[in-house]
Design a protein around this motif. Structure first.
Motif: not given
Length: 195
Positions: A73-92
């Protein structure tokens, strides 16, 4: 490891002031070895699932969503919180995965290019912040947010750490893009994304 323990003994006999520093180094080395062992054994995935079920309840996610909504409500930014439970298997690497999530969740797709992704990888125990090009902030500012958050996470104080990180990111966005009109309607969802 044995050398580090010997250093602790020597320090105890000599200058007591540096005991804490050496002990902290020993603990960090033990945790690093344990983390590598968990990763080699493939057990980090289970640790991420454990953390999700133990600490990241629906009630917590709702409170975080409300905090994100209030901050925007205080700025023009957009915050996205992403929580990865298990990493993908492609070893990134964590940073590569955060960039992929940034794109998949369309954090880049905001009217003023002011999207920010706060990415937690529970299984790898990493934090990444990716900011779109409309936010001109030095990396040291983001590193400070990550450092403070990691200290809370190390103490299993997940909610307080994330709430404080949201407030810190809000302050950064007020300074970086507070002169822009607030996005109405909201360009991106405020609800944390669990991957």
């Amino acid at each position: 490891m044995a050398e580090a323990l010997a250093a602790v003994v020597l320090v105890v006999l000599g200058a007591a002031a540096s005991v804490e520093a050496v002990a902290a180094q020993v603990v960090a080395e033990v945790l690093q070895v344990a983390g590598k062992w968990l990763n080699q054994m493939g057990l980090t995935q289970f640790y991420g699932v454990y953390l999700k079920h133990k600490f990241f309840t629906d009630a917590l996610l709702q409170r975080l969503s409300e905090a994100i909504q209030a901050s925007e409500q205080n700025h023009a930014g957009e915050l996205v919180l992403a929580i990865e439970v298990q990493s993908p298997k492609d070893n990134l690497l964590s940073h590569e995965r955060a960039l992929e999530v940034f794109g998949r969740l369309k954090v880049w797709d905001t009217p003023y290019r002011t999207g920010v992704l706060l990415y937690l990888n529970l299984s790898l125990q990493t934090i990444e912040i990716i900011a779109d090009r409309g936010i001109e902030v030095s990396n040291t500012v983001w590193e400070e947010v990550c450092t403070q958050l990691s200290q809370h996470l190390a103490n299993k104080d997940y909610e307080k750490g994330l709430q404080e990180a949201i407030v810190a990111i809000e302050q950064v966005l007020i300074n970086a893009c507070g002169h822009l009109p607030v996005n109405t309607p909201n360009a991106l969802s405020d609800k944390p994304v669990v991957l």
